[in-house]
Design a protein around this motif. Structure first.
Motif, PDB file in Angstrom:
ATOM      1  N   LEU A 192       0.849  -1.189   0.000  1.00 49.59           N
ATOM      2  CA  LEU A 192       0.000   0.000   0.000  1.00 49.59           C
ATOM      3  C   LEU A 192       0.886   1.241   0.000  1.00 49.59           C
ATOM      4  CD1 LEU A 192      -2.451  -1.372   2.706  1.00 49.59           C
ATOM      5  CD2 LEU A 192      -2.831  -1.296   0.245  1.00 49.59           C
ATOM      6  N   ASP A 193       0.813   2.008  -1.057  1.00 56.01           N
ATOM      7  CA  ASP A 193       1.662   3.191  -1.214  1.00 56.01           C
ATOM      8  C   ASP A 193       0.960   4.430  -0.683  1.00 56.01           C
ATOM      9  OD1 ASP A 193       4.079   2.228  -2.561  1.00 56.01           O
ATOM     10  OD2 ASP A 193       2.685   1.623  -4.134  1.00 56.01           O
ATOM     11  N   ILE A 194       1.535   4.988   0.368  1.00 52.91           N
ATOM     12  CA  ILE A 194       0.951   6.160   1.018  1.00 52.91           C
ATOM     13  C   ILE A 194       1.803   7.381   0.680  1.00 52.91           C
ATOM     14  CG2 ILE A 194       0.144   7.109   3.214  1.00 52.91           C
ATOM     15  CD1 ILE A 194      -1.032   4.276   2.512  1.00 52.91           C
TER      16      ILE A 194
ATOM     17  N   PRO B   5      10.642   7.432  -5.852  1.00 54.32           N
ATOM     18  CA  PRO B   5       9.285   7.233  -5.342  1.00 54.32           C
ATOM     19  C   PRO B   5       8.347   8.352  -5.777  1.00 54.32           C
ATOM     20  CG  PRO B   5      10.804   7.844  -3.563  1.00 54.32           C
ATOM     21  CD  PRO B   5      11.629   7.595  -4.789  1.00 54.32           C
ATOM     22  N   GLY B   6       7.082   7.981  -5.937  1.00 52.05           N
ATOM     23  CA  GLY B   6       6.082   8.982  -6.295  1.00 52.05           C
ATOM     24  C   GLY B   6       5.036   8.483  -7.276  1.00 52.05           C
ATOM     25  N   PHE B   7       5.445   7.611  -8.174  1.00 55.88           N
ATOM     26  CA  PHE B   7       4.510   7.178  -9.214  1.00 55.88           C
ATOM     27  C   PHE B   7       4.749   5.722  -9.594  1.00 55.88           C
ATOM     28  CE2 PHE B   7       5.173  11.692  -9.535  1.00 55.88           C
ATOM     29  CZ  PHE B   7       3.867  12.186  -9.614  1.00 55.88           C
TER      30      PHE B   7
ATOM     31  N   VAL C  53      12.334  -4.974  -2.930  1.00 47.94           N
ATOM     32  CA  VAL C  53      12.618  -4.002  -3.997  1.00 47.94           C
ATOM     33  C   VAL C  53      11.303  -3.487  -4.551  1.00 47.94           C
ATOM     34  CG1 VAL C  53      14.892  -4.825  -4.701  1.00 47.94           C
ATOM     35  CG2 VAL C  53      12.858  -5.912  -5.657  1.00 47.94           C
ATOM     36  N   ASP C  54      11.309  -2.225  -5.007  1.00 47.86           N
ATOM     37  CA  ASP C  54      10.065  -1.563  -5.395  1.00 47.86           C
ATOM     38  C   ASP C  54      10.309  -0.568  -6.519  1.00 47.86           C
ATOM     39  OD1 ASP C  54       7.585  -0.303  -5.471  1.00 47.86           O
ATOM     40  OD2 ASP C  54       7.711   0.518  -3.438  1.00 47.86           O
ATOM     41  N   GLY C  55       9.632  -0.833  -7.640  1.00 51.13           N
ATOM     42  CA  GLY C  55       9.675   0.116  -8.749  1.00 51.13           C
ATOM     43  C   GLY C  55      10.148  -0.516 -10.041  1.00 51.13           C
ATOM     44  N   GLY C  56       9.240  -0.602 -11.014  1.00 51.26           N
ATOM     45  CA  GLY C  56       9.622  -1.120 -12.326  1.00 51.26           C
ATOM     46  C   GLY C  56       9.936  -2.603 -12.359  1.00 51.26           C
ATOM     47  N   ILE C  57       9.458  -3.346 -11.354  1.00 55.99           N
ATOM     48  CA  ILE C  57       9.720  -4.798 -11.345  1.00 55.99           C
ATOM     49  C   ILE C  57       8.691  -5.485 -12.252  1.00 55.99           C
ATOM     50  CG2 ILE C  57       9.801  -6.900  -9.925  1.00 55.99           C
ATOM     51  CD1 ILE C  57      12.068  -4.975  -9.188  1.00 55.99           C
TER      52      ILE C  57
ATOM     53  N   ALA D  28       5.343  -5.181  -7.023  1.00 49.27           N
ATOM     54  CA  ALA D  28       5.033  -4.963  -8.444  1.00 49.27           C
ATOM     55  C   ALA D  28       3.597  -4.479  -8.558  1.00 49.27           C
ATOM     56  CB  ALA D  28       5.234  -6.250  -9.237  1.00 49.27           C
ATOM     57  N   GLY D  29       3.438  -3.342  -9.192  1.00 50.20           N
ATOM     58  CA  GLY D  29       2.105  -2.772  -9.384  1.00 50.20           C
ATOM     59  C   GLY D  29       1.593  -3.041 -10.777  1.00 50.20           C
ATOM     60  N   THR D  30       2.128  -2.296 -11.731  1.00 45.49           N
ATOM     61  CA  THR D  30       1.713  -2.424 -13.127  1.00 45.49           C
ATOM     62  C   THR D  30       1.826  -3.859 -13.614  1.00 45.49           C
ATOM     63  OG1 THR D  30       2.651  -0.205 -13.405  1.00 45.49           O
ATOM     64  CG2 THR D  30       2.104  -1.414 -15.417  1.00 45.49           C
ATOM     65  N   ALA D  31       2.942  -4.519 -13.274  1.00 43.41           N
ATOM     66  CA  ALA D  31       3.211  -5.863 -13.802  1.00 43.41           C
ATOM     67  C   ALA D  31       2.288  -6.926 -13.223  1.00 43.41           C
ATOM     68  CB  ALA D  31       4.676  -6.249 -13.528  1.00 43.41           C
TER      69      ALA D  31
HETATM   70  C1  DX5 Z   1       6.420   4.132  -6.264  1.00 40.39           C
HETATM   71  C2  DX5 Z   1       5.751   3.112  -5.373  1.00 40.39           C
HETATM   72  C3  DX5 Z   1       5.672   1.763  -5.960  1.00 40.39           C
HETATM   73  C4  DX5 Z   1       4.872   1.667  -7.230  1.00 40.39           C
HETATM   74  C5  DX5 Z   1       5.325   0.479  -7.995  1.00 40.39           C
HETATM   75  O1  DX5 Z   1       6.647   5.281  -5.541  1.00 40.39           O
HETATM   76  O2  DX5 Z   1       6.441   2.988  -4.149  1.00 40.39           O
HETATM   77  O3  DX5 Z   1       5.216   0.812  -5.020  1.00 40.39           O
HETATM   78  O4  DX5 Z   1       3.492   1.567  -7.007  1.00 40.39           O
HETATM   79  O5  DX5 Z   1       4.665   0.463  -9.216  1.00 40.39           O
HETATM   80  P1  DX5 Z   1       5.288  -0.267 -10.493  1.00 40.39           P
HETATM   81  O6  DX5 Z   1       5.445  -1.719 -10.117  1.00 40.39           O
HETATM   82  O7  DX5 Z   1       4.247  -0.032 -11.518  1.00 40.39           O
HETATM   83  O8  DX5 Z   1       6.611   0.377 -10.785  1.00 40.39           O
END
Ligand code: DX5
Ligand code: ZN
Length: 227
Positions: free
Chosen positions: A43-45, A150-152, A183-187, A205-208
């Motif tokens: 959960l990204d706050i 971080p941010g998007f 790890v977080d981001g672009g995975i 992983a969000g998008t993926a």
């Molecule tokens: C970015 C967030 C990530 C993000 C990852 O600031 O911390 O958790 O949602 O998203 P993807 O996997 O799409 O890079």
């Protein structure tokens, strides 16, 4: 039991980031990602200050808490985590990761998170060197290495973060600490091997996951190397 310390150290874990889900259909998206094999829910706050984006706060956690028994892996990208630790814990967070670059004293934040009954993680932005976290390693349960700014969601994996992941893996192993390395981001299925080969054990992983054309189950299986 919803405790990250119960996650086996061996075997990759996937923590899908809800940021990439359809916010108009959270209940169903969470149910689907749970069935698909998620090990945690990330959960990204964001507070629009520490990072230039706004996401969700404690009321949203409280609303989705009944939907899932997954560990709420809560990533606080906020300038003053100390102010909000209790609110997130009371809303149902199991684990709170804050940024070393935030404005509060890290030891004070760690103490507050423990007092609230949650496990503790510290995250490092790309520009922060791995050594900066060394003094705090014996005090925490998880290290989160950002592999994007971080941010998007939806940004590209920063391959130049791989040496940092490796350095932290070595340090954690040398000290024989029971710390998860996340790890977080672009995975995604293309970048995952670089992070895992360097020693990452928990993959955000969000998008993926939420936007994978073959569905969430296939997405999680591929991240875990099961094809
Ligand atoms: C970015 C967030 C990530 C993000 C990852 O600031 O911390 O958790 O949602 O998203 P993807 O996997 O799409 O890079
Ligand atoms: Zn995150």
């Amino acid at each position: 039991m919803r405790d990250i310390r119960c996650l086996a150290q061996n075997g990759l874990k996937v923590s899908p980031s809800l940021l990439a889900a359809d916010f108009g259909d959270l209940n169903r998206q969470i149910a689907e990602v749970t069935t698909a094999g998620a090990d945690l829910l990330h959960l990204d706050i964001m507070d629009g200050h520490f990072v230039p984006n706004l996401t969700m706060g404690p009321p949203v956690l409280k609303s989705i808490r009944p939907c899932s028994e997954l560990i709420f892996d809560t990533h606080l990208m906020i300038a003053e985590p100390l102010k909000y630790v209790t609110a997130f814990a009371e809303a149902g967070a199991d684990h709170l990761t804050f940024h070393l670059e935030s404005e509060n004293d890290p030891l004070a934040v760690i103490k507050a998170i423990r007092a609230a009954g949650c496990t503790v993680g510290i995250s490092l932005k790309p520009a922060t060197p791995p050594e900066a976290i060394h003094p705090y390693l014996p005090e925490i349960d998880l290290v989160l290495v950002m592999t994007v700014e971080p941010g998007f969601g939806g940004q590209s994996f920063m391959a130049n973060m791989v040496p940092k992941i490796r350095a932290l893996r070595e340090r954690i192993d040398d000290l024989a600490l029971p710390i998860l390395l996340e790890v977080d981001g672009g995975i995604d299925e293309h970048t995952v091997s670089a992070a895992v080969d360097a020693g990452a054990g928990v993959l955000v992983a969000g998008t993926a996951v939420f936007r994978h054309p073959d569905g969430m189950k296939a997405a999680i299986a591929r991240l875990k190397g099961q094809k």
